[in-house]
Design a protein around this motif. Structure first.
Motif, PDB file in Angstrom:
ATOM      1  N   VAL A  83     -33.551  19.663 -85.483  1.00  0.00           N
ATOM      2  CA  VAL A  83     -34.814  19.202 -86.056  1.00  0.00           C
ATOM      3  C   VAL A  83     -35.784  18.888 -84.925  1.00  0.00           C
ATOM      4  O   VAL A  83     -35.443  18.143 -84.003  1.00  0.00           O
ATOM      5  CB  VAL A  83     -34.615  17.948 -86.929  1.00  0.00           C
ATOM      6  N   LEU A  84     -36.998  19.453 -85.000  1.00  0.00           N
ATOM      7  CA  LEU A  84     -38.013  19.225 -83.984  1.00  0.00           C
ATOM      8  C   LEU A  84     -39.289  18.727 -84.641  1.00  0.00           C
ATOM      9  O   LEU A  84     -39.719  19.255 -85.677  1.00  0.00           O
ATOM     10  CB  LEU A  84     -38.319  20.505 -83.200  1.00  0.00           C
ATOM     11  N   GLU A  85     -39.912  17.727 -84.027  1.00  0.00           N
ATOM     12  CA  GLU A  85     -41.201  17.216 -84.493  1.00  0.00           C
ATOM     13  C   GLU A  85     -42.337  18.070 -83.924  1.00  0.00           C
ATOM     14  O   GLU A  85     -42.171  18.757 -82.905  1.00  0.00           O
ATOM     15  CB  GLU A  85     -41.382  15.766 -84.042  1.00  0.00           C
ATOM     16  N   LYS A  86     -43.487  17.993 -84.560  1.00  0.00           N
ATOM     17  CA  LYS A  86     -44.665  18.677 -84.030  1.00  0.00           C
ATOM     18  C   LYS A  86     -45.215  17.882 -82.841  1.00  0.00           C
ATOM     19  O   LYS A  86     -44.913  16.702 -82.705  1.00  0.00           O
ATOM     20  CB  LYS A  86     -45.728  18.840 -85.136  1.00  0.00           C
ATOM     21  N   PRO A  87     -46.046  18.492 -81.980  1.00  0.00           N
ATOM     22  CA  PRO A  87     -46.389  19.911 -81.989  1.00  0.00           C
ATOM     23  C   PRO A  87     -45.263  20.751 -81.401  1.00  0.00           C
ATOM     24  O   PRO A  87     -44.558  20.308 -80.494  1.00  0.00           O
ATOM     25  CB  PRO A  87     -47.645  19.981 -81.121  1.00  0.00           C
ATOM     26  N   PHE A  88     -45.104  21.942 -81.939  1.00  0.00           N
ATOM     27  CA  PHE A  88     -44.042  22.843 -81.509  1.00  0.00           C
ATOM     28  C   PHE A  88     -44.574  23.666 -80.346  1.00  0.00           C
ATOM     29  O   PHE A  88     -45.250  24.674 -80.521  1.00  0.00           O
ATOM     30  CB  PHE A  88     -43.616  23.737 -82.664  1.00  0.00           C
ATOM     31  N   GLY A  89     -44.292  23.196 -79.129  1.00  0.00           N
ATOM     32  CA  GLY A  89     -44.850  23.818 -77.950  1.00  0.00           C
ATOM     33  C   GLY A  89     -46.215  23.236 -77.625  1.00  0.00           C
ATOM     34  O   GLY A  89     -46.773  22.436 -78.370  1.00  0.00           O
ATOM     35  N   GLU A  90     -46.750  23.659 -76.496  1.00  0.00           N
ATOM     36  CA  GLU A  90     -48.051  23.195 -76.036  1.00  0.00           C
ATOM     37  C   GLU A  90     -49.105  24.279 -76.112  1.00  0.00           C
ATOM     38  O   GLU A  90     -50.298  24.008 -76.011  1.00  0.00           O
ATOM     39  CB  GLU A  90     -47.937  22.672 -74.600  1.00  0.00           C
ATOM     40  N   ASP A  91     -48.669  25.516 -76.294  1.00  0.00           N
ATOM     41  CA  ASP A  91     -49.555  26.661 -76.453  1.00  0.00           C
ATOM     42  C   ASP A  91     -48.703  27.822 -76.954  1.00  0.00           C
ATOM     43  O   ASP A  91     -47.500  27.659 -77.212  1.00  0.00           O
ATOM     44  CB  ASP A  91     -50.278  27.016 -75.143  1.00  0.00           C
ATOM     45  N   ILE A 128     -23.284  18.823 -87.292  1.00  0.00           N
ATOM     46  CA  ILE A 128     -24.137  17.668 -87.071  1.00  0.00           C
ATOM     47  C   ILE A 128     -25.594  18.103 -87.097  1.00  0.00           C
ATOM     48  O   ILE A 128     -25.916  19.227 -86.691  1.00  0.00           O
ATOM     49  CB  ILE A 128     -23.784  16.986 -85.725  1.00  0.00           C
ATOM     50  N   ALA A 129     -26.472  17.246 -87.621  1.00  0.00           N
ATOM     51  CA  ALA A 129     -27.913  17.470 -87.557  1.00  0.00           C
ATOM     52  C   ALA A 129     -28.447  16.717 -86.352  1.00  0.00           C
ATOM     53  O   ALA A 129     -28.239  15.514 -86.226  1.00  0.00           O
ATOM     54  CB  ALA A 129     -28.592  16.987 -88.837  1.00  0.00           C
ATOM     55  N   VAL A 130     -29.106  17.430 -85.454  1.00  0.00           N
ATOM     56  CA  VAL A 130     -29.613  16.845 -84.211  1.00  0.00           C
ATOM     57  C   VAL A 130     -31.126  16.745 -84.295  1.00  0.00           C
ATOM     58  O   VAL A 130     -31.822  17.757 -84.399  1.00  0.00           O
ATOM     59  CB  VAL A 130     -29.203  17.699 -82.998  1.00  0.00           C
ATOM     60  N   TYR A 131     -31.636  15.525 -84.277  1.00  0.00           N
ATOM     61  CA  TYR A 131     -33.069  15.264 -84.431  1.00  0.00           C
ATOM     62  C   TYR A 131     -33.659  14.955 -83.066  1.00  0.00           C
ATOM     63  O   TYR A 131     -33.265  14.002 -82.409  1.00  0.00           O
ATOM     64  CB  TYR A 131     -33.282  14.083 -85.391  1.00  0.00           C
ATOM     65  N   LEU A 132     -34.645  15.754 -82.650  1.00  0.00           N
ATOM     66  CA  LEU A 132     -35.292  15.562 -81.366  1.00  0.00           C
ATOM     67  C   LEU A 132     -36.551  14.718 -81.555  1.00  0.00           C
ATOM     68  O   LEU A 132     -37.653  15.238 -81.738  1.00  0.00           O
ATOM     69  CB  LEU A 132     -35.641  16.912 -80.726  1.00  0.00           C
ATOM     70  N   ALA A 133     -36.381  13.392 -81.550  1.00  0.00           N
ATOM     71  CA  ALA A 133     -37.515  12.467 -81.674  1.00  0.00           C
ATOM     72  C   ALA A 133     -38.042  12.190 -80.268  1.00  0.00           C
ATOM     73  O   ALA A 133     -38.025  11.061 -79.776  1.00  0.00           O
ATOM     74  CB  ALA A 133     -37.075  11.185 -82.365  1.00  0.00           C
ATOM     75  N   LEU A 134     -38.515  13.241 -79.619  1.00  0.00           N
ATOM     76  CA  LEU A 134     -38.848  13.227 -78.206  1.00  0.00           C
ATOM     77  C   LEU A 134     -40.244  13.790 -77.977  1.00  0.00           C
ATOM     78  O   LEU A 134     -40.779  14.506 -78.832  1.00  0.00           O
ATOM     79  CB  LEU A 134     -37.843  14.080 -77.426  1.00  0.00           C
ATOM     80  N   PRO A 135     -40.846  13.520 -76.809  1.00  0.00           N
ATOM     81  CA  PRO A 135     -42.093  14.209 -76.458  1.00  0.00           C
ATOM     82  C   PRO A 135     -41.858  15.717 -76.414  1.00  0.00           C
ATOM     83  O   PRO A 135     -40.812  16.173 -75.929  1.00  0.00           O
ATOM     84  CB  PRO A 135     -42.424  13.647 -75.060  1.00  0.00           C
ATOM     85  N   PRO A 136     -42.801  16.512 -76.906  1.00  0.00           N
ATOM     86  CA  PRO A 136     -42.610  17.973 -76.953  1.00  0.00           C
ATOM     87  C   PRO A 136     -42.276  18.591 -75.599  1.00  0.00           C
ATOM     88  O   PRO A 136     -41.586  19.612 -75.543  1.00  0.00           O
ATOM     89  CB  PRO A 136     -43.951  18.482 -77.485  1.00  0.00           C
ATOM     90  N   ALA A 137     -42.754  17.988 -74.521  1.00  0.00           N
ATOM     91  CA  ALA A 137     -42.479  18.555 -73.197  1.00  0.00           C
ATOM     92  C   ALA A 137     -40.995  18.556 -72.875  1.00  0.00           C
ATOM     93  O   ALA A 137     -40.530  19.334 -72.028  1.00  0.00           O
ATOM     94  CB  ALA A 137     -43.241  17.772 -72.130  1.00  0.00           C
ATOM     95  N   LEU A 138     -40.216  17.698 -73.549  1.00  0.00           N
ATOM     96  CA  LEU A 138     -38.777  17.628 -73.299  1.00  0.00           C
ATOM     97  C   LEU A 138     -37.974  18.600 -74.163  1.00  0.00           C
ATOM     98  O   LEU A 138     -36.768  18.769 -73.934  1.00  0.00           O
ATOM     99  CB  LEU A 138     -38.267  16.203 -73.546  1.00  0.00           C
ATOM    100  N   PHE A 139     -38.603  19.226 -75.155  1.00  0.00           N
ATOM    101  CA  PHE A 139     -37.854  20.106 -76.053  1.00  0.00           C
ATOM    102  C   PHE A 139     -37.089  21.201 -75.321  1.00  0.00           C
ATOM    103  O   PHE A 139     -35.892  21.400 -75.581  1.00  0.00           O
ATOM    104  CB  PHE A 139     -38.791  20.730 -77.095  1.00  0.00           C
ATOM    105  N   PRO A 140     -37.714  21.954 -74.410  1.00  0.00           N
ATOM    106  CA  PRO A 140     -36.955  23.029 -73.746  1.00  0.00           C
ATOM    107  C   PRO A 140     -35.748  22.494 -72.974  1.00  0.00           C
ATOM    108  O   PRO A 140     -34.676  23.111 -72.996  1.00  0.00           O
ATOM    109  CB  PRO A 140     -37.987  23.671 -72.812  1.00  0.00           C
ATOM    110  N   HIS A 141     -35.918  21.370 -72.290  1.00  0.00           N
ATOM    111  CA  HIS A 141     -34.815  20.790 -71.530  1.00  0.00           C
ATOM    112  C   HIS A 141     -33.687  20.338 -72.464  1.00  0.00           C
ATOM    113  O   HIS A 141     -32.501  20.534 -72.178  1.00  0.00           O
ATOM    114  CB  HIS A 141     -35.314  19.611 -70.703  1.00  0.00           C
ATOM    115  N   MET A 142     -34.080  19.745 -73.596  1.00  0.00           N
ATOM    116  CA  MET A 142     -33.083  19.253 -74.549  1.00  0.00           C
ATOM    117  C   MET A 142     -32.329  20.417 -75.188  1.00  0.00           C
ATOM    118  O   MET A 142     -31.099  20.371 -75.336  1.00  0.00           O
ATOM    119  CB  MET A 142     -33.798  18.423 -75.625  1.00  0.00           C
ATOM    120  N   VAL A 143     -33.045  21.462 -75.566  1.00  0.00           N
ATOM    121  CA  VAL A 143     -32.391  22.620 -76.189  1.00  0.00           C
ATOM    122  C   VAL A 143     -31.454  23.292 -75.194  1.00  0.00           C
ATOM    123  O   VAL A 143     -30.347  23.728 -75.551  1.00  0.00           O
ATOM    124  CB  VAL A 143     -33.444  23.610 -76.722  1.00  0.00           C
ATOM    125  N   THR A 144     -31.864  23.372 -73.947  1.00  0.00           N
ATOM    126  CA  THR A 144     -30.997  23.942 -72.919  1.00  0.00           C
ATOM    127  C   THR A 144     -29.726  23.112 -72.754  1.00  0.00           C
ATOM    128  O   THR A 144     -28.614  23.654 -72.644  1.00  0.00           O
ATOM    129  CB  THR A 144     -31.749  24.034 -71.576  1.00  0.00           C
TER     130      THR A 144
END
Length: 480
Positions: A131-139, A101-117
């Motif tokens: 799949v992750l949208e920009k920005p990739f991380g905050e710093d 399956i292709a998993v698209y994270l159409a989410l605020p970047p701050a949620l990426f770590p929680h979602m990946v976990t």
């Protein structure tokens, strides 16, 4: 080819305006068929029937040019699950199945770590992609941590850090113009090119996006990803192939060659500003700090400009200026390559040759070359503009990106080390701005942006030589 797509954050603007129309375009072109399944996941208390009705409405609104049967097929393929993206059980229910399956994270970047976990805890079928949208991380630190989490979930080639700019027709044509035309590549270097401007100026103001934009700002929203990606395509060495390894290796080389800015450089080579109240066309625009949802204490910029230099044989001595602003008086979205002036003009003293400028229009898409020619009298010089109209793409930018995801071709996605290098380039700027070494300037909405610095002059500030409307000649208004 994967025929299952799960979108987390599926009820948001990204899905409505871009992902659903992209899927309709893929269906109309025959790239996906009846076996394709779309699963939407979000916090809203919806069911599949409600989600399908919502999809159909958004497709009618944003993909009206696609055939009705393609729009209907996408809506019918959709199903919905309410899910907390930080809950492994909820996530597991969305991605359940034996097929990849292709998993698209159409989410605020701050949620990426929680979602990946949560995905790691839930488990993914073998061969799945993220799949992750920009920005990739905050710093830089958060980007490194996110990369670490992703490596534990799927192989790097299964991670798609997407930037839709890379799939735009004109952006692709930057490579085509450079690498397929003998007339350009020999002069594509600092000996002949004085300056490259990569610009995304827009009349659009905040438009209700304070929840996202006020925590990001122009530097992170545009410069750190979109504009640095364009810099890579303009400045990279010719790759052996356009395959994912060769292309992305050369892009990383460019970012590694960017000379890091000192605090002194940041003060003198960067600008930040935010808009005051003003008018754009017939609309009154409130000051940024008065927009609903904005926290004035954040000191978020709506205009950012950065001048960079590359420590490489090809580009030593060329300035790369990256800038983006909101609520400006006119849209200007282009890559403008300004060539050095000729060493001698065998014309009268009144003759003046303005530098040749090759512009790649991003929106609208097109190409224009400004040249100097002979006017009505033999000794008179005049400005000529040669304009090329681009053929409409067979797929929208997001359609191209989604097709690459489903097929497993990461060439147009951003590799992990590339994402980190982009943050490395801008870390000195972020640090200096946070320490208020660069003042927050202001500009009225509907203007050209912050006024020129005393040493710059109006010509330097707006680089008017790059604006066809500021040149004598046939009155061309730029790319079609």
């Amino acid at each position: 080819m994967i025929d299952r797509l799960a979108v987390f954050g599926a009820t948001g603007d990204l899905t409505a305006r871009y992902l659903l129309p992209a899927l309709a375009a893929l269906r109309a072109a025959g790239h996906i068929g009846d076996s394709f399944q779309l699963t939407g996941a979000s916090r809203e208390d919806w069911d599949t029937h409600h989600f399908r009705e919502w999809c159909a409405d958004q497709l009618d609104r944003h993909a009206g040019s696609c055939p009705a049967d393609a729009r209907e097929a996408v809506a019918v393929s959709a199903r919905y699950r309410q899910a907390d993206v930080t809950n492994a059980a909820d996530v597991a229910a969305v991605v359940a199945g034996d097929d990849p399956i292709a998993v698209y994270l159409a989410l605020p970047p701050a949620l990426f770590p929680h979602m990946v976990t949560a995905l790691h805890d839930a488990g993914l079928p073998h061969g799945s992609r993220i799949v992750l949208e920009k920005p990739f991380g905050e710093d830089l630190a958060s980007a490194r941590e996110l990369n670490r989490l992703l490596v534990g979930l799927v192989p790097e080639q299964a991670v798609f850090r997407v930037d839709h700019f890379l799939a735009m027709t004109t952006v692709q044509n930057v490579l085509g113009s450079r690498l397929a035309n003998r007339v350009l590549e020999p002069i594509w270097n600092s000996t002949h090119i004085a300056e490259v401007e990569i610009v995304w100026d827009e009349t659009l103001a905040l438009e209700g996006r304070a929840g996202y934009y006020d925590g990001v700002g122009a530097l992170k929203d545009m410069v750190q990803n979109h504009l640095l990606q364009l810099l890579c395509l303009v400045a990279m060495e010719p790759p052996i192939t356009l395959g994912e390894r060769d292309l992305r290796d050369r892009k990383v080389d460019v970012l590694r060659s960017v000379r890091l800015l000192t605090d002194y450089d940041v003060v003198h080579r960067t600008r930040r500003a935010r808009y005051l109240s003003g008018r754009i066309g017939d609309h009154s625009i409130p000051a940024y700090i008065d927009e609903e949802g904005v926290d004035p204490g954040r000191c978020t910029e709506t205009f950012a400009e950065v001048e960079l230099e590359l420590d490489s044989w090809r580009w030593s001595g060329t300035t790369f200026r990256l800038r983006s602003g909101k609520a400006l008086g006119q849209d200007r979205k282009e890559v403008a390559v300004r060539f050095r002036s000729v060493p001698h003009l065998p014309f009268g003293r009144d003759g003046e040759a303005l530098p040749n400028v090759l512009r790649f229009g991003l929106e609208p898409e097109g190409m224009t070359l400004d040249m100097t020619g002979i006017g009505a009298h033999a000794q008179d010089l005049t400005q000529l503009s040669l304009t090329a109209r681009m053929e409409p793409p067979d797929l929208p930018a997001y359609g191209r990106l989604l097709l690459d995801v489903l097929k497993g071709d990461p060439a147009l996605s951003i590799r992990g080390d590339e994402a980190e290098e982009a943050w490395r380039v801008l870390t000195p700027v972020l640090s200096a701005w946070e320490n208020n070494l660069v003042p927050m300037e202001e500009y009225p909405a509907g203007s050209d942006g912050p006024p020129p610095r005393p040493h710059e002059g109006a010509q330097r500030r707006r680089s008017d030589l790059l604006h066809p409307e500021a040149l004598p000649g046939d009155g061309s208004d730029g790319p079609p």
